[in-house]
Design a protein around this motif. Structure first.
Motif, short mmCIF file in Angstrom:
data_model
loop_
_atom_site.label_atom_id
_atom_site.label_comp_id
_atom_site.label_asym_id
_atom_site.label_seq_id
_atom_site.Cartn_x
_atom_site.Cartn_y
_atom_site.Cartn_z
N ALA B 99 0.83 -1.21 0.00
CA ALA B 99 0.00 0.00 0.00
C ALA B 99 0.86 1.26 0.00
O ALA B 99 0.51 2.26 -0.62
CB ALA B 99 -0.93 -0.01 1.22
N ALA B 100 2.02 1.19 0.68
CA ALA B 100 2.89 2.37 0.74
C ALA B 100 3.68 2.54 -0.55
O ALA B 100 3.92 3.65 -1.02
CB ALA B 100 3.84 2.26 1.93
N ALA B 101 4.10 1.41 -1.15
CA ALA B 101 4.94 1.48 -2.35
C ALA B 101 4.11 1.75 -3.60
O ALA B 101 4.58 2.41 -4.53
CB ALA B 101 5.72 0.18 -2.51
N ALA B 102 2.90 1.22 -3.64
CA ALA B 102 2.07 1.36 -4.84
C ALA B 102 0.62 1.62 -4.45
O ALA B 102 -0.22 0.73 -4.54
CB ALA B 102 2.18 0.07 -5.67
N PRO B 103 0.34 2.84 -3.97
CA PRO B 103 -1.03 3.14 -3.53
C PRO B 103 -2.03 2.85 -4.65
O PRO B 103 -1.79 3.19 -5.81
CB PRO B 103 -0.99 4.64 -3.21
CG PRO B 103 0.46 4.96 -3.00
CD PRO B 103 1.23 4.00 -3.87
N GLY B 104 -3.12 2.20 -4.29
CA GLY B 104 -4.16 1.92 -5.28
C GLY B 104 -3.82 0.79 -6.24
O GLY B 104 -4.50 0.60 -7.25
N HIS B 105 -2.77 0.03 -5.98
CA HIS B 105 -2.40 -1.09 -6.87
C HIS B 105 -3.58 -2.05 -7.04
O HIS B 105 -4.33 -2.29 -6.10
CB HIS B 105 -1.19 -1.82 -6.29
CG HIS B 105 -0.54 -2.76 -7.26
ND1 HIS B 105 -1.04 -3.99 -7.54
CD2 HIS B 105 0.57 -2.61 -8.02
CE1 HIS B 105 -0.27 -4.59 -8.44
NE2 HIS B 105 0.72 -3.76 -8.74
N THR B 106 -3.68 -2.60 -8.25
CA THR B 106 -4.85 -3.45 -8.56
C THR B 106 -4.93 -4.68 -7.67
O THR B 106 -6.00 -5.20 -7.40
CB THR B 106 -4.79 -3.93 -10.03
OG1 THR B 106 -3.48 -4.46 -10.27
CG2 THR B 106 -5.06 -2.78 -10.97
N LEU B 107 -3.79 -5.15 -7.20
CA LEU B 107 -3.77 -6.35 -6.37
C LEU B 107 -4.32 -6.08 -4.96
O LEU B 107 -4.74 -7.01 -4.25
CB LEU B 107 -2.32 -6.85 -6.27
CG LEU B 107 -2.08 -8.26 -5.75
CD1 LEU B 107 -2.79 -9.28 -6.63
CD2 LEU B 107 -0.58 -8.55 -5.71
N LEU B 108 -4.31 -4.81 -4.59
CA LEU B 108 -4.55 -4.45 -3.20
C LEU B 108 -5.95 -4.87 -2.71
O LEU B 108 -6.10 -5.40 -1.61
CB LEU B 108 -4.33 -2.95 -3.00
CG LEU B 108 -4.01 -2.47 -1.60
CD1 LEU B 108 -2.80 -3.18 -1.02
CD2 LEU B 108 -3.76 -0.95 -1.62
#
Lengths: 386, 351
Positions: B99-108
């Motif tokens: 979440a910190a490295a890629a906010p909103g990432h599709t995997l999240l």
């Protein structure tokens, strides 16, 4: 969970830090356990503290205190130990009997004893142990026989810290003839200069007279000096012992200051290649911090209205063992010079560590031996059978 | 200054503990092992249902936005149960990192829903736990953080003595497409991941230590020799009291470490290392003491204590071994101010 101080707590710290900076004696006072002179010098310091209303900050104002909470008490202790202020000669009074009086004393007893305790005018000794009643305190034999509105005290108390020079003692006596064990015991306050009292100092392993025997031969004391009711003595003593093992007697700040001194000693005199000693220095700091965090946690729970429980027994084991371990690390840094006695002409204060180490060896014994504490933990915390 | 839990935190502790008691008692561990299964799908579903996945994901990304203090409560309960599923590494370490490295990432969102898990290969650990069941792996190459699908890597199983730990060596090729963060960005995020890993390993160890004491106390009350329960003898009492003392003085360190996580300075990190060291020591002493109190039974496969011994052993060296954490503490002790007024201060308090 909020581990930051409030502005009020920070202001309190600043206030006591400032006062101590202006009042703490430049030179250490002579030991209160070695000579009358040292004892009286510490009494004078207690008076100075009381004049600043710093004698016992948690007590209500009417008894010489400031009515502050336990977190502020810890802050006071932190600044007190940081400043290098003299040891508290009246610790049996202010830390043990004081809180007990607050809980069980009559209004008259509180008014009579607490202000004089806070001011250092009356210094207290504890008179519980007897030659046959050490770890097995319930086998107390000394008697208090009712005679009208007085008791007659008879028997022998021993290992009584500060009694060599103290003014008063609080003792555990059998008031019910023929009673067994915990029953029929009563807590009675008596002056050590009363007719029939003979105090014989006992030399410790360091040669100082830190404790004494108290011989009682028809010592007449008024019933008004009984704390609580007849037969309530055991219960009251256990509450007092909780204060002793728990929050009051051994402030974490004492060990945190010692750990800081130890790290300074290592930086000054340690061998950088000696990773075992470096790790032991870090461990001493960890243990002192863990003890402080645990006490803050306990204080928070008490402030939230929860009772203090058998965890006081874990405290007693932890601080007494960390104290021994910490001082041993210092000796290992000093190496072959560790055995040297204090020398006023010696610029490097080698002897303090030796003194502190020897004193630390008493820790696992007094206030209920660590073996007794382990029994208490096993039986009352873990529920193992007696 | 307040060292107590909120009512919500006390409730969380109760809920997770009950969840573990119901879903992860030792017989359930044994049936999982006997079936040769990796995870218990029903148990994982119950954990997801309880809402533990998004605890450390910020509210802006539809997480719960709670703090490390809260997740430490969860991790302690997981340790107490020797939970086989990757609740701690997935929800406690990998998710907040992703979440910190890629906010909103599709995997999240799928990861927060517990539909998939994410494994983490942190440089401090030589192997990756639970990589085979993960949808993707967070991996590090030259300080850069990458997210790689499991099907794009080759996994080599490295059996652990802990029957419920699934460790893998990972062979993979980094690519610009898999890169989530540059080394400069990833550095502080990986430092956070290490601190969370150490903190939650400490919390699990504390749970293990208390579980071992509880198992040994139950046995010492029942088992009689010389006509009385062995737990009535002082020799046995003192062994167990020593473990309880270790636990009592590790717990406030853990709580303080969790509460101070966000300061991210040499002082807060020293407290995390302190917690990791003493909680691991408590777990180790607890497990060995429990075996001793159980006697020959304690050395048998039949008694459950060995599950906790093995998990304690694994966690002692995972997320920074004792030498690593001791060095962090020495750095703080020998180079920064000490004393009773320093305990709760951060670096910035001196600025």
């Amino acid at each position: 969970m909020n581990l930051t101080y409030t502005p009020e707590q920070r202001a309190f710290r600043a206030e006591i830090r400032d006062w101590l900076a202006r009042h703490v004696p430049d030179k250490p006072l002579p030991s209160f356990d070695a000579t009358r002179e040292g004892f009286e010098a510490h009494r004078a310091w207690e008076r100075t503290l009381a004049e600043g209303r710093w004698g016992m900050v948690t007590w209500p104002r009417e008894y010489g205190g400031r009515g502050v909470d336990l977190i502020q008490w810890l802050i006071f202790e932190e600044e007190y130990y940081r400043s290098g202020a003299p040891g508290r000669v009246n610790q049996n009074g202010i830390f043990l009997l004081g809180p007990t009086l607050m809980e069980f004393g009559t209004p008259e007893q509180k008014a009579r004893f607490l202000p004089a305790m806070a001011s250092g005018d009356e210094i207290w000794a504890q008179a519980w142990s007897e030659p046959q009643a050490g770890s097995d305190l319930a086998s107390v034999r000394a008697t208090a026989t009712r005679d009208g509105d007085h008791y007659m005290l008879n028997g022998l108390k021993t290992w009584s810290s500060r009694a060599a020079f103290a003014d008063w003692a609080f003792g555990l006596f059998r008031t019910e003839p023929g009673s067994q064990r915990h029953k029929g015991l009563t807590l009675i306050l008596f002056p050590l200069n009363a007719p029939g009292v003979t105090v014989k100092p006992i030399a410790r392993i360091d040669g100082k007279v830190g404790f004494a025997e108290i011989f009682l031969d028809d010592v007449r004391v008024p019933v008004s000096q009984r704390l609580g009711d007849d037969g309530q003595g055991w219960h009251i003593c256990m509450v007092t012992a909780g204060f002793e093992r728990g929050l009051m007697l051994r402030s974490p700040a004492r060990y945190q200051v010692a750990a800081a001194r130890l790290a300074a000693l290592y930086r000054r005199q340690g061998n950088p290649a000696d990773s075992a000693t470096r790790a032991a220095v870090a461990r001493a700091w960890m243990d002192a911090e863990a003890y402080a965090l645990s006490i803050y946690s306990t204080a928070s729970r008490i402030l939230a209205g929860q009772p203090i429980g058998p965890e006081t027994s874990t405290n007693k084991i932890f601080w007494s063992e960390l104290d021994v371990a910490l001082n041993r690390v210092a000796l290992s840094i000093l190496g072959a010079r560790a055995e040297l006695m204090p020398d006023p002409d010696e610029p490097d204060p080698t002897g303090d560590w030796l003194d502190d180490y020897i004193f630390s060896l008493a820790g696992p014994i007094y206030a209920g031996s660590n073996e007794i504490q382990r029994n208490i933990i096993a039986e009352r915390m873990l529920g193992l059978p007696r | 200054m307040n060292f107590t839990f909120t009512d919500e935190q006390k409730m969380l502790a109760e809920v997770v503990r009950k969840l573990m008691d119901d879903r992860c008692p030792p017989p359930a561990l044994r049936s999982l092992m006997d079936a040769g299964a990796v995870h218990d799908k029903g148990r994982w579903a119950a954990i997801v249902e309880t809402g533990l996945m998004p605890v450390l994901v910020p509210a802006e990304q539809d997480g719960l936005g709670l703090a490390e203090v809260d997740f430490a409560i969860v991790a302690e309960a997981a340790g107490r149960a020797a939970l086989p599923e990757p609740l701690v590494e997935h929800a406690g370490i990998a998710l907040p990192l992703l979440a910190a490295a890629a906010p909103g990432h599709t995997l999240l969102s799928a990861a927060m829903a517990g539909e998939v898990t994410v494994a983490i290969g942190h440089p401090v650990n030589p192997l990756v736990a639970d990589a085979d069941t993960a949808a993707a792996l967070l991996l590090v190459h030259d300080g850069e953080l990458h997210l790689v699908e499991r099907d794009a890597v080759r996994l080599i199983r490295k059996p652990s003595i802990d029957p419920f730990r699934r460790l893998f060596a990972v062979e993979w090729v980094p690519s610009p497409a898999s890169r989530l963060a540059t080394a400069a960005t990833a550095g502080p995020l990986l430092a956070d991941a290490l601190d969370r890993g150490a903190l939650f390993a400490a919390a699990q160890c504390l749970g293990i230590a208390q579980r071992c004491v509880d198992l040994a106390v139950d046995y010492a009350k029942e088992r009689t020799q010389f006509g009385k329960p062995i737990g009535s003898t002082q020799a046995v009492k003192h062994l167990l009291a020593n473990v309880q003392v270790k636990i009592e003085f590790a717990r406030p360190v853990l709580q303080s470490a969790a509460a101070r996580f966000a300061a991210r300075d040499v002082r807060s990190r020293a407290v995390i290392s302190h917690a990791k060291l003493v909680a691991a020591e408590a777990a180790d002493l607890g497990a060995r003491t429990a075996i001793q109190v159980h006697g020959a039974m304690g050395y048998s496969w039949e008694v459950d204590v060995h599950f906790f011994l093995k998990r304690a052993l694994a966690l002692t060296y995972a997320w920074g071994d004792p030498a690593f954490h001791t060095a962090r503490i020495e750095q703080r002790v020998l180079n920064h101010p000490l004393g009773p007024d320093q305990t709760f201060l951060n670096e910035t308090d001196h600025a």
